[in-house]
Write a protein that holds these residues in place. Structure first.
Motif, PDB file in Angstrom:
ATOM      1  N   LYS A 133      41.035  26.735  40.365  1.00 13.53           N
ATOM      2  CA  LYS A 133      41.200  25.927  39.153  1.00 13.53           C
ATOM      3  C   LYS A 133      39.852  25.448  38.619  1.00 13.53           C
ATOM      4  CE  LYS A 133      45.866  24.335  40.342  1.00 13.53           C
ATOM      5  NZ  LYS A 133      46.770  23.197  40.554  1.00 13.53           N
ATOM      6  N   LYS A 134      38.966  25.036  39.531  1.00 11.03           N
ATOM      7  CA  LYS A 134      37.632  24.573  39.105  1.00 11.03           C
ATOM      8  C   LYS A 134      36.873  25.670  38.371  1.00 11.03           C
ATOM      9  CE  LYS A 134      36.893  21.071  42.641  1.00 11.03           C
ATOM     10  NZ  LYS A 134      36.681  21.116  44.090  1.00 11.03           N
ATOM     11  N   ALA A 135      37.036  26.903  38.841  1.00  6.49           N
ATOM     12  CA  ALA A 135      36.371  28.041  38.180  1.00  6.49           C
ATOM     13  C   ALA A 135      36.862  28.163  36.736  1.00  6.49           C
ATOM     14  CB  ALA A 135      36.643  29.328  38.953  1.00  6.49           C
ATOM     15  N   PHE A 136      38.162  27.899  36.522  1.00 10.03           N
ATOM     16  CA  PHE A 136      38.727  27.911  35.166  1.00 10.03           C
ATOM     17  C   PHE A 136      38.107  26.804  34.314  1.00 10.03           C
ATOM     18  CE2 PHE A 136      42.897  30.405  34.675  1.00 10.03           C
ATOM     19  CZ  PHE A 136      42.513  31.374  35.585  1.00 10.03           C
ATOM     20  N   PHE A 137      38.013  25.606  34.882  1.00 12.10           N
ATOM     21  CA  PHE A 137      37.509  24.458  34.114  1.00 12.10           C
ATOM     22  C   PHE A 137      36.059  24.657  33.683  1.00 12.10           C
ATOM     23  CE2 PHE A 137      40.531  21.939  37.100  1.00 12.10           C
ATOM     24  CZ  PHE A 137      41.632  22.364  36.381  1.00 12.10           C
ATOM     25  N   ARG A 138      35.287  25.357  34.513  1.00 13.22           N
ATOM     26  CA  ARG A 138      33.862  25.581  34.214  1.00 13.22           C
ATOM     27  C   ARG A 138      33.629  26.737  33.250  1.00 13.22           C
ATOM     28  NH1 ARG A 138      33.014  25.001  39.974  1.00 13.22           N
ATOM     29  NH2 ARG A 138      33.154  27.259  40.154  1.00 13.22           N
ATOM     30  N   ALA A 139      34.582  27.672  33.197  1.00  9.82           N
ATOM     31  CA  ALA A 139      34.342  28.938  32.492  1.00  9.82           C
ATOM     32  C   ALA A 139      34.411  28.819  30.969  1.00  9.82           C
ATOM     33  CB  ALA A 139      35.346  29.980  32.966  1.00  9.82           C
ATOM     34  N   ALA A 140      33.593  29.647  30.320  1.00  4.42           N
ATOM     35  CA  ALA A 140      33.648  29.807  28.863  1.00  4.42           C
ATOM     36  C   ALA A 140      34.386  31.108  28.560  1.00  4.42           C
ATOM     37  CB  ALA A 140      32.230  29.872  28.305  1.00  4.42           C
ATOM     38  N   ALA A 141      34.862  31.238  27.320  1.00  7.43           N
ATOM     39  CA  ALA A 141      35.633  32.423  26.916  1.00  7.43           C
ATOM     40  C   ALA A 141      34.911  33.723  27.259  1.00  7.43           C
ATOM     41  CB  ALA A 141      35.925  32.359  25.424  1.00  7.43           C
ATOM     42  N   ARG A 142      33.591  33.761  27.042  1.00 11.54           N
ATOM     43  CA  ARG A 142      32.840  35.008  27.214  1.00 11.54           C
ATOM     44  C   ARG A 142      32.703  35.434  28.682  1.00 11.54           C
ATOM     45  NH1 ARG A 142      27.300  34.711  24.829  1.00 11.54           N
ATOM     46  NH2 ARG A 142      28.356  33.629  23.148  1.00 11.54           N
ATOM     47  N   GLU A 143      33.046  34.513  29.600  1.00 11.30           N
ATOM     48  CA  GLU A 143      32.947  34.857  31.020  1.00 11.30           C
ATOM     49  C   GLU A 143      34.191  35.582  31.548  1.00 11.30           C
ATOM     50  OE1 GLU A 143      31.276  31.417  33.355  1.00 11.30           O
ATOM     51  OE2 GLU A 143      30.854  30.751  31.307  1.00 11.30           O
ATOM     52  N   ALA A 144      35.244  35.619  30.748  1.00 11.32           N
ATOM     53  CA  ALA A 144      36.446  36.366  31.130  1.00 11.32           C
ATOM     54  C   ALA A 144      36.274  37.793  30.611  1.00 11.32           C
ATOM     55  CB  ALA A 144      37.690  35.714  30.534  1.00 11.32           C
ATOM     56  N   VAL A 145      35.825  38.683  31.489  1.00  9.91           N
ATOM     57  CA  VAL A 145      35.452  40.038  31.057  1.00  9.91           C
ATOM     58  C   VAL A 145      36.435  41.091  31.566  1.00  9.91           C
ATOM     59  CG1 VAL A 145      32.985  39.508  30.858  1.00  9.91           C
ATOM     60  CG2 VAL A 145      33.891  40.310  33.048  1.00  9.91           C
ATOM     61  N   ALA A 146      36.514  42.209  30.837  1.00 11.23           N
ATOM     62  CA  ALA A 146      37.392  43.312  31.237  1.00 11.23           C
ATOM     63  C   ALA A 146      36.670  44.210  32.235  1.00 11.23           C
ATOM     64  CB  ALA A 146      37.807  44.111  30.006  1.00 11.23           C
ATOM     65  N   SER A 147      37.420  44.711  33.215  1.00  9.80           N
ATOM     66  CA  SER A 147      36.822  45.598  34.220  1.00  9.80           C
ATOM     67  C   SER A 147      36.399  46.919  33.582  1.00  9.80           C
ATOM     68  CB  SER A 147      37.822  45.861  35.354  1.00  9.80           C
ATOM     69  OG  SER A 147      38.988  46.489  34.834  1.00  9.80           O
TER      70      SER A 147
END
Length: 334
Positions: free
Chosen positions: A217-231
């Motif tokens: 959950k903490k990783a979610f709270f810290r993350a910005a949109a651009r950090e969710a990347v496609a494999s």
């Protein structure tokens, strides 16, 4: 008098039997009894992620979910599961009202097997032609999911899919929009375009009732949109469905895993179907490491781009209330 949101969600609500036409995306290891029941109890529609579960495990999960909510909920089944028809039988046994078929074209007889016991069938379709075919062959509703979503994704964005599918289908069919939805204003727009409702995953993954590890959950709270990347796909002969997740060591490990499976394919040690199952098993394990064990370095942190809008742990009921309030405020401003 009904609110504008209620009026626009009326068809979706009637179909789902819930207070709001808001589905929770089926997230392996996350969408289990606790989160599913919390979503249904808060007026949404929870969906159990069966993923790689055995029929016995699904049986226990449905039973446990029923003990936590008297509201309707659904079950998401992966079409390539080797025991798909046994899983459908488990849904039948429990009188599950809605089954979502995901991860590929439903195999012959699967839609009929679900409808035979009176359940509704929801399917995913990446193209309009396939959507029409699935709806003709008995699917009751469609989910269109854009590439902004977390987990397994298609190549086209939600806004483009909505413009393509909704004008063509929404009048005669129930279409739910998913992918990148983090606020009620977006829900308002898709409802106005004709959507019967929406599906969200990422917003709920880090909810208070989610069993996901605190570090996940903490990783979610810290993350910005651009950090969710496609494999990245390593070998064009190995058609691996891309997966969107937060960038970490696990992202790189998947690239190595693909090379390993491609080599087995070359050597004739596995066929294409088995190669894809190996990849699926890899994801199930990597996701478990992150969600359950809290290994946020090596596990898979599957998240949609709306993760930038997830900043704190909130109860599901609060998330639902703010989404509906934002949606209604947006519609009233029109």
């Amino acid at each position: 008098m009904p609110t504008k949101t209620e009026t626009l969600m009326a068809r979706g609500k009637a179909f789902l039997g819930s207070e709001y036409a808001i589905l929770c995306g089926a997230m392996s290891w996350v969408s289990e009894r606790n989160l599913v029941s919390a979503i249904s109890n808060a007026g949404g529609f929870g969906v159990i992620a069966c993923g790689a579960m055995t029929p016995e495990l699904l049986d226990a999960e449905i039973e446990a979910t029923k003990a936590l909510t008297s509201k309707p909920f659904g079950v998401n089944l992966i079409t390539m599961h080797p025991k798909l028809f046994e899983l459908i039988e488990v849904c039948h046994k429990h009188g599950v009202t809605h089954v979502v078929l995901a991860g590929g074209i439903p195999p012959k007889g699967s839609v009929e097997a679900i409808k035979a016991f009176g359940a509704k069938v929801l399917v995913f379709a990446p193209t309009l032609a396939l959507a029409k075919k699935l709806l003709r062959s008995g699917a009751d509703a469609l989910v269109i999911e854009g590439s902004e979503a977390g987990g397994h994704i298609g190549p086209v964005s939600t806004s483009v899919l909505a413009q393509e599918f909704l004008p063509a289908l929404a009048e005669d069919h129930l279409v739910f929009v998913a992918g990148g939805i983090g606020r009620g204003e977006a829900i308002a727009s898709y409802l106005e375009m004709g959507a019967a409702g929406v599906q969200l995953g990422t917003r709920f993954a880090a909810a208070a009732e989610s069993i996901a590890h605190p570090d996940f959950k903490k990783a979610f709270f810290r993350a910005a949109a651009r950090e969710a990347v496609a494999s990245v796909q390593v070998d064009p002969r190995l058609p691996v469905i891309p997966v969107r997740a937060l960038k970490n060591k696990g992202t790189e490990e998947f690239t190595a895993k693909q090379r390993e499976v491609a080599a087995k394919l070359d050597a004739g040690e596995v066929d294409m179907h088995d190669a894809q199952l190996l990849i699926e098993r890899y994801w199930a394990g990597a996701l478990r490491r992150a969600v359950i064990d809290g290994d946020v370095e090596n596990g898979s942190l599957m998240a949609g781009q709306s993760v930038g809008m997830v900043s704190k742990e909130e109860p599901v009921a609060d998330i639902m209330a703010s989404l509906i309030a934002e949606c209604e405020a947006a519609l009233n401003k029109r």
